[in-house]
Design an enzyme around this catalytic site. Sequence first.
Site, PDB file in Angstrom:
ATOM      1  N   ASP A  34       0.807  -1.219   0.000  1.00 16.84           N
ATOM      2  CA  ASP A  34       0.000   0.000   0.000  1.00 16.84           C
ATOM      3  C   ASP A  34       0.844   1.275   0.000  1.00 16.84           C
ATOM      4  OD1 ASP A  34       0.714  -0.682   2.676  1.00 16.84           O
ATOM      5  OD2 ASP A  34      -0.879   0.603   3.450  1.00 16.84           O
ATOM      6  N   GLU A  57       9.466 -10.629  -2.864  1.00 17.44           N
ATOM      7  CA  GLU A  57      10.528  -9.625  -2.950  1.00 17.44           C
ATOM      8  C   GLU A  57      11.918 -10.249  -3.111  1.00 17.44           C
ATOM      9  OE1 GLU A  57       7.058  -7.833  -0.704  1.00 17.44           O
ATOM     10  OE2 GLU A  57       8.218  -9.707  -0.551  1.00 17.44           O
ATOM     11  N   HIS A 120       1.272   0.030  10.403  1.00 17.47           N
ATOM     12  CA  HIS A 120       1.607  -1.337  10.015  1.00 17.47           C
ATOM     13  C   HIS A 120       2.961  -1.351   9.303  1.00 17.47           C
ATOM     14  CE1 HIS A 120      -0.481   0.441   6.555  1.00 17.47           C
ATOM     15  NE2 HIS A 120       0.117  -0.448   5.790  1.00 17.47           N
ATOM     16  N   HIS A 121       3.634  -2.467   9.422  1.00 14.48           N
ATOM     17  CA  HIS A 121       4.991  -2.687   8.903  1.00 14.48           C
ATOM     18  C   HIS A 121       6.048  -1.927   9.708  1.00 14.48           C
ATOM     19  CE1 HIS A 121       2.836  -4.651   5.832  1.00 14.48           C
ATOM     20  NE2 HIS A 121       2.889  -3.757   4.871  1.00 14.48           N
ATOM     21  N   GLY A 416      26.320 -18.036  -2.863  1.00  9.98           N
ATOM     22  CA  GLY A 416      25.801 -19.399  -2.821  1.00  9.98           C
ATOM     23  C   GLY A 416      24.438 -19.545  -2.186  1.00  9.98           C
ATOM     24  N   ASP A 443      16.364 -29.993  -7.627  1.00  5.15           N
ATOM     25  CA  ASP A 443      15.012 -30.007  -7.079  1.00  5.15           C
ATOM     26  C   ASP A 443      14.924 -29.256  -5.751  1.00  5.15           C
ATOM     27  OD1 ASP A 443      16.617 -31.976  -5.940  1.00  5.15           O
ATOM     28  OD2 ASP A 443      15.048 -33.496  -5.855  1.00  5.15           O
ATOM     29  N   ASN A 470      17.071 -35.340  -7.934  1.00 11.55           N
ATOM     30  CA  ASN A 470      17.847 -36.406  -7.273  1.00 11.55           C
ATOM     31  C   ASN A 470      17.491 -36.504  -5.793  1.00 11.55           C
ATOM     32  OD1 ASN A 470      19.058 -34.004  -6.605  1.00 11.55           O
ATOM     33  ND2 ASN A 470      21.041 -34.492  -7.523  1.00 11.55           N
ATOM     34  N   GLY A 472      16.597 -34.404  -3.174  1.00  8.26           N
ATOM     35  CA  GLY A 472      17.089 -33.665  -2.015  1.00  8.26           C
ATOM     36  C   GLY A 472      18.377 -32.906  -2.239  1.00  8.26           C
ATOM     37  N   GLU A 476      25.004 -31.305   0.073  1.00  6.64           N
ATOM     38  CA  GLU A 476      25.187 -31.544   1.494  1.00  6.64           C
ATOM     39  C   GLU A 476      25.343 -33.039   1.795  1.00  6.64           C
ATOM     40  OE1 GLU A 476      23.183 -29.320   0.250  1.00  6.64           O
ATOM     41  OE2 GLU A 476      23.848 -27.463   1.171  1.00  6.64           O
TER      42      GLU A 476
END
Length: 562
Positions: A34, A57, A120-121, A416, A443, A470, A472, A476
Amino acid sequence: MSTFEPPPTVTVAEYLLHRLAALRVNHLFGVPGDYNLAILDTVLASAEVEWVGTANELGAAYAADGYARTRGFGALLTTFGVGELSAVNGIAGSYAERVPLVHITVSPPQAAERTGAVLHHTAADGDYDRFARAHAPVVCASAVLRPPTAAREIDRVLTTALRDSRPGYLRLPSDVAAAPVGAPVGALGRPAEVNEESRAAFRAAAEARIARSRSVAVLTDFLADRFRAQDALAALINAADLPWAALASGKTVLPEDTPGFAGVYCGALAVPEARAAVEGADLLIRVGVILADTTTGGFTHGFDPGAGIDVAPYSATVDGKTFDGLPMAATLDVLTDLFAHRPGGVRRSSRPAPSAVPRTPADPAGPLTQAHLWRALASWTRPDTTVVAEQGTSFFGMCTERLPGGAKFIAQPLWGSIGYTLPALLGAQLADPTRRGLLLIGDGSAQMTIQELGTLARQRLTPVIVLVNNDGYTVERAIHGPRAAYHDIAAWDWQAVPAALGVPDALALRAATPAELATALEAAERTTDRMVFIEVRTGLDDTPELLHRLADNVRARNGGEA
């Protein structure tokens, strides 16, 4: 009688849009709120800047980053507080990777600030500057715009962002946007000045260093792109016939068919010819280089960073002695001239011929492997392709594959932040719609920002998206706890995702074998009038060789167990 006529006036919002357009920013990314709606009316009325509403955003920040990497500058507009904080991770990535853009946030009117109104915000404490302070560590310049100084502050922030190649931040109270100011006069910024005394001293030091060098090579990185020194870099390499390599973060800073290219250098993990060219040189000239763990094979680079010639954005160093006041292109021009007049020409760094190790052909009906996937995609890539590779198996698999001259490679290996590339593709495609986009994403990363698939469709963009399914977070898994539950993600029906997100006409394909991949890529080659979405299946633990070796290095440095 005086014939003087005062300059025409515009609103602050119009002034800002004119300045952005002068920087070739013709798309403004963001989300309505707004506080910024009246300003968005000004954007919609603009003949110079088009509004591109994103799903959130953070996606706007990533899109502005991809736009800036392609066109030279980017911009996003958010609402106060909730909107700007949603974007700040993307702004931080642009700061780390030296991408010039401006984040504009529209805040409540000045009267609310003066009275400390609980709106607000806000945090209900009357502090309207806390979010500007939150941006301070990840921008190079910022301003809260006020009518008397708005034009001057806009110019200062944009000029600083251009000079430093980093984000700037503008907070624009909603009522200030409509305040009148003089129309823009003159161009923003100017070429960085050369310190002539410093240039002469650098020339003498570099000449002496070159004279006693047995062999010479060049290593380049992404700052050569951000500070627009590609032409000067190419002139040096071509004039002196020098061998050269690039860090993965500087991939395609120069076309990879430029003579002398030895490959991507990643320390001890590099291919032999790249490693020999870089580490075998008596004099290594580093151009715009930042040594990061992800691009040096975990800091396994085999050269002394304090030796040789280092060319930074506004300074140069010869064996540890720094010469300030030297823009990168000017420094490279000095080196080109020195090599051109070197008695006896240039002694190149020795390097072996390109590896002739045969690659075993894949079984067309066998499981699709990471090794085959990246080779096939590199072979499919054309010179007019912009390849956007997500930080994961996509980046580590594709960065060492040689691309045709003219192809562009966008990645974010330093910051990254996973999910970056899908919105970055949006920005890059809008910045240069003449190029075909090729997105390579896993994915897990895709689930972060997949909403912007609908934005790509709404903008009538037709990239090829290769999603590596693959199951996941494979990067990691390679580093620690391969079967730990925290690496698992929800299983999505990826074939249904494009239509669900507003891309009803996408060509959605699957590939789990080399033969199916070949068929899918042939279809993608023919299909240029709509989005192509290829879901490829690879093994849970299958990783590119570079990632496998880097994971071993990271695990050892972290003291962790597999």
